[in-house]
Design an enzyme around this catalytic site. Structure first.
Site, short mmCIF file in Angstrom:
data_model
loop_
_atom_site.label_atom_id
_atom_site.label_comp_id
_atom_site.label_asym_id
_atom_site.label_seq_id
_atom_site.Cartn_x
_atom_site.Cartn_y
_atom_site.Cartn_z
N CYS A 10 1.40 4.55 29.69
CA CYS A 10 1.31 5.48 28.57
C CYS A 10 1.06 4.65 27.31
O CYS A 10 1.00 3.42 27.38
CB CYS A 10 2.53 6.39 28.45
SG CYS A 10 4.07 5.60 27.99
N CYS A 84 -3.14 7.99 27.77
CA CYS A 84 -3.62 6.75 27.15
C CYS A 84 -5.14 6.71 27.09
O CYS A 84 -5.72 5.67 26.79
CB CYS A 84 -3.06 5.52 27.84
SG CYS A 84 -3.46 5.40 29.57
N CYS A 88 -7.19 2.39 30.07
CA CYS A 88 -6.90 1.81 31.38
C CYS A 88 -8.20 1.44 32.10
O CYS A 88 -9.06 2.29 32.29
CB CYS A 88 -6.12 2.82 32.21
SG CYS A 88 -5.43 2.13 33.69
#
Length: 134
Positions: A10, A84, A88
């Site tokens: 997160c 997020c 990633c």
């Protein structure tokens, strides 16, 4: 059969991902390797998230928000993101899930309990879907 590695990501690595990691460690124990990280880690855990998890008998108070490392994604079998965005990295052959969860930052204990309970249900479902060793 090797144990699976699950990475929770997160933004601040101070609430949602730490709660999820705490539940997974509690439920699956040594049958799974648990990692967590944040795209912009906070300076400390959300104290309300820590309190809400303590109500469940899970102590996450010693955890420290940390930066998401590309190597963590590379070595994970399952990558769970929580708000997020594109932070990633994507590697072929990984299982990716995005859990849409409210950010507990700045929320009261009643709201954080609701988020915590949502996280617990999702982690329980995750555990059922993993091929964990007996």
């Amino acid at each position: 059969m090797p144990i699976p590695t699950v990475l929770f990501v997160c933004v601040h690595n101070a609430g949602r991902s730490q709660m999820a990691a705490g539940y997974l460690r509690s439920i699956a124990g040594e049958k799974v390797r648990v990692l967590s990280g944040g795209s912009e880690p906070g300076s400390a855990l959300n104290p309300v998230a820590v309190a809400a998890m303590a109500e469940e008998g899970i102590d996450i108070s010693a955890e420290v928000p940390s930066i998401l490392e590309t190597e963590q994604v590379r070595e994970s079998d399952v990558v769970i993101t929580m708000g997020c965005g594109d932070a990633c990295p994507i590697f072929p052959g990984k299982r990716y899930e995005d859990w849409e969860l409210e950010d507990p930052a700045g929320k009261d204990i009643a709201t954080v309990r609701r988020i915590r309970d949502d996280v617990r249900g999702r982690v329980e479902e995750l555990v059922r879907s993993l091929a964990l060793p007996a």
